[in-house]
Design a protein around this motif. Structure first.
Motif, PDB file in Angstrom:
ATOM      1  N   GLU A  60       0.828  -1.109   0.106  1.00  0.00           N
ATOM      2  CA  GLU A  60      -0.017  -0.150   0.020  1.00  0.00           C
ATOM      3  C   GLU A  60       0.869   1.078  -0.151  1.00  0.00           C
ATOM      4  OE1 GLU A  60      -2.896   1.884   3.279  1.00  0.00           O
ATOM      5  OE2 GLU A  60      -3.323  -0.160   2.789  1.00  0.00           O
ATOM      6  N   ASP A  61       2.199   1.069   0.876  1.00  0.00           N
ATOM      7  CA  ASP A  61       2.904   2.427   1.205  1.00  0.00           C
ATOM      8  C   ASP A  61       4.339   1.769   1.023  1.00  0.00           C
ATOM      9  OD1 ASP A  61       3.414   5.011   0.781  1.00  0.00           O
ATOM     10  OD2 ASP A  61       3.599   4.955   3.043  1.00  0.00           O
ATOM     11  N   LEU A  62       5.251   2.352   0.522  1.00  0.00           N
ATOM     12  CA  LEU A  62       6.715   2.028   0.795  1.00  0.00           C
ATOM     13  C   LEU A  62       7.564   3.293   0.471  1.00  0.00           C
ATOM     14  CD1 LEU A  62       9.059  -0.030   0.717  1.00  0.00           C
ATOM     15  CD2 LEU A  62       9.072  -0.250  -1.708  1.00  0.00           C
ATOM     16  N   GLN A  63       8.166   3.547   1.868  1.00  0.00           N
ATOM     17  CA  GLN A  63       9.249   4.705   1.906  1.00  0.00           C
ATOM     18  C   GLN A  63      10.526   4.117   2.223  1.00  0.00           C
ATOM     19  OE1 GLN A  63       8.048   7.399   4.923  1.00  0.00           O
ATOM     20  NE2 GLN A  63       6.028   7.100   4.445  1.00  0.00           N
ATOM     21  N   VAL A  64      11.613   4.790   1.583  1.00  0.00           N
ATOM     22  CA  VAL A  64      12.973   4.506   1.707  1.00  0.00           C
ATOM     23  C   VAL A  64      13.542   5.399   2.335  1.00  0.00           C
ATOM     24  CG1 VAL A  64      15.058   3.428   0.440  1.00  0.00           C
ATOM     25  CG2 VAL A  64      12.907   2.954  -0.389  1.00  0.00           C
ATOM     26  N   GLU A  65      14.263   5.177   3.452  1.00  0.00           N
ATOM     27  CA  GLU A  65      15.247   6.232   3.858  1.00  0.00           C
ATOM     28  C   GLU A  65      16.503   5.854   3.743  1.00  0.00           C
ATOM     29  OE1 GLU A  65      13.935   5.836   8.167  1.00  0.00           O
ATOM     30  OE2 GLU A  65      11.652   6.463   7.835  1.00  0.00           O
ATOM     31  N   ILE A  87       7.238  -0.153   5.277  1.00  0.00           N
ATOM     32  CA  ILE A  87       6.401  -0.769   4.259  1.00  0.00           C
ATOM     33  C   ILE A  87       5.172  -0.994   5.130  1.00  0.00           C
ATOM     34  CG2 ILE A  87       5.989  -2.999   2.856  1.00  0.00           C
ATOM     35  CD1 ILE A  87       9.080  -3.551   3.323  1.00  0.00           C
ATOM     36  N   LYS A  88       3.984  -0.504   4.128  1.00  0.00           N
ATOM     37  CA  LYS A  88       2.564  -0.791   4.715  1.00  0.00           C
ATOM     38  C   LYS A  88       2.016  -1.929   3.644  1.00  0.00           C
ATOM     39  CE  LYS A  88      -1.569   1.830   6.016  1.00  0.00           C
ATOM     40  NZ  LYS A  88      -2.149   3.268   6.385  1.00  0.00           N
ATOM     41  N   GLY A  89       1.241  -2.806   4.095  1.00  0.00           N
ATOM     42  CA  GLY A  89       0.522  -3.441   3.138  1.00  0.00           C
ATOM     43  C   GLY A  89      -0.167  -4.449   3.671  1.00  0.00           C
ATOM     44  N   GLU A  90      -0.651  -5.527   2.775  1.00  0.00           N
ATOM     45  CA  GLU A  90      -1.578  -6.759   3.403  1.00  0.00           C
ATOM     46  C   GLU A  90      -0.598  -8.065   3.154  1.00  0.00           C
ATOM     47  OE1 GLU A  90      -4.661  -6.730   4.520  1.00  0.00           O
ATOM     48  OE2 GLU A  90      -4.459  -4.803   4.532  1.00  0.00           O
ATOM     49  N   GLY A  91      -0.670  -8.865   3.943  1.00  0.00           N
ATOM     50  CA  GLY A  91       0.131 -10.098   4.050  1.00  0.00           C
ATOM     51  C   GLY A  91       1.347 -10.268   4.295  1.00  0.00           C
ATOM     52  N   LEU A  92       2.010  -9.104   4.608  1.00  0.00           N
ATOM     53  CA  LEU A  92       3.434  -8.651   5.145  1.00  0.00           C
ATOM     54  C   LEU A  92       3.868  -9.513   6.380  1.00  0.00           C
ATOM     55  CD1 LEU A  92       3.517  -5.058   4.327  1.00  0.00           C
ATOM     56  CD2 LEU A  92       4.392  -6.952   2.864  1.00  0.00           C
ATOM     57  N   THR A  93       4.799 -10.238   6.489  1.00  0.00           N
ATOM     58  CA  THR A  93       5.357 -10.695   7.691  1.00  0.00           C
ATOM     59  C   THR A  93       6.937 -10.637   7.705  1.00  0.00           C
ATOM     60  OG1 THR A  93       5.884 -13.071   6.849  1.00  0.00           O
ATOM     61  CG2 THR A  93       3.516 -12.790   7.722  1.00  0.00           C
ATOM     62  N   ASP A  94       7.519 -10.357   9.095  1.00  0.00           N
ATOM     63  CA  ASP A  94       8.844 -10.241   8.957  1.00  0.00           C
ATOM     64  C   ASP A  94       9.652 -11.278   8.297  1.00  0.00           C
ATOM     65  OD1 ASP A  94       8.479  -8.117  10.745  1.00  0.00           O
ATOM     66  OD2 ASP A  94       8.937  -9.100  12.715  1.00  0.00           O
ATOM     67  N   GLU A 122      20.487  -2.960   4.642  1.00  0.00           N
ATOM     68  CA  GLU A 122      19.326  -2.708   4.570  1.00  0.00           C
ATOM     69  C   GLU A 122      18.465  -3.401   5.786  1.00  0.00           C
ATOM     70  OE1 GLU A 122      18.631  -3.305  -0.126  1.00  0.00           O
ATOM     71  OE2 GLU A 122      19.662  -4.959   0.637  1.00  0.00           O
ATOM     72  N   THR A 123      17.506  -2.506   6.322  1.00  0.00           N
ATOM     73  CA  THR A 123      16.784  -2.975   7.394  1.00  0.00           C
ATOM     74  C   THR A 123      15.267  -2.622   6.895  1.00  0.00           C
ATOM     75  OG1 THR A 123      17.010  -0.825   8.387  1.00  0.00           O
ATOM     76  CG2 THR A 123      18.428  -2.585   9.145  1.00  0.00           C
ATOM     77  N   PHE A 124      13.977  -3.040   7.856  1.00  0.00           N
ATOM     78  CA  PHE A 124      12.736  -2.832   7.208  1.00  0.00           C
ATOM     79  C   PHE A 124      12.010  -2.521   8.504  1.00  0.00           C
ATOM     80  CE2 PHE A 124      12.977  -7.274   7.243  1.00  0.00           C
ATOM     81  CZ  PHE A 124      11.741  -7.560   7.883  1.00  0.00           C
ATOM     82  N   GLU A 125      10.768  -1.991   8.378  1.00  0.00           N
ATOM     83  CA  GLU A 125       9.774  -2.265   9.563  1.00  0.00           C
ATOM     84  C   GLU A 125       8.492  -2.194   8.761  1.00  0.00           C
ATOM     85  OE1 GLU A 125       8.782   1.702  11.547  1.00  0.00           O
ATOM     86  OE2 GLU A 125      10.626   1.986  10.931  1.00  0.00           O
TER      87      GLU A 125
END
Length: 127
Positions: A60-65, A87-94, A122-125
């Motif tokens: 739904e949304d992806l930002q890269v810092e 990352i914002k969206g559906e079906g996302l797991t770590d 690279e890291t993510f949340e």
């Protein structure tokens, strides 16, 4: 690509989208390191989005810092780029996203171009 010195402390080129001005003075144009980091961040984010969607996770949304470290002792060389994806969206797991980040990293041409000379982390949340 052709770049022309514009006598105002920078170079210019024309692309389909428009004119690009590159200068060591950020008041006159984009600085070369900004363009390099932007290319790596946007390429990596784009490849990651494609990988996530191919693995049936909707984005739904992806930002890269991008956090950049430079070495003033070596011509201000880029030494480390840390990319953090939000990352914002559906079906996302770590677990799934971690695998997607790893796969995307191997398939981003811009990241692969500098991988032997610039440390890339690279890291993510997930939101």
């Amino acid at each position: 690509m052709k770049f022309h010195f514009n006598h105002d402390e920078g170079f210019e080129t024309e692309f389909e989208f428009g004119k690009l001005t590159v200068s060591g003075n950020e008041e006159k144009g984009y600085r070369p390191f900004q363009l390099m980091v932007s290319s790596i961040a946007v390429c990596s984010g784009s490849v990651l989005r494609k990988v996530l969607e191919k693995q049936r996770m909707s984005v739904e949304d992806l930002q890269v810092e991008a956090d950049v470290t430079r070495d003033p002792e070596r011509a201000n060389r880029l030494t480390h780029i840390k990319l953090h994806y939000v990352i914002k969206g559906e079906g996302l797991t770590d677990k799934k996203v971690a695998k997607a980040v790893e796969l995307a990293s191997k398939n981003c041409p811009m990241a692969q171009t500098v991988i032997d000379s610039v440390e890339l982390t690279e890291t993510f949340e997930i939101k």
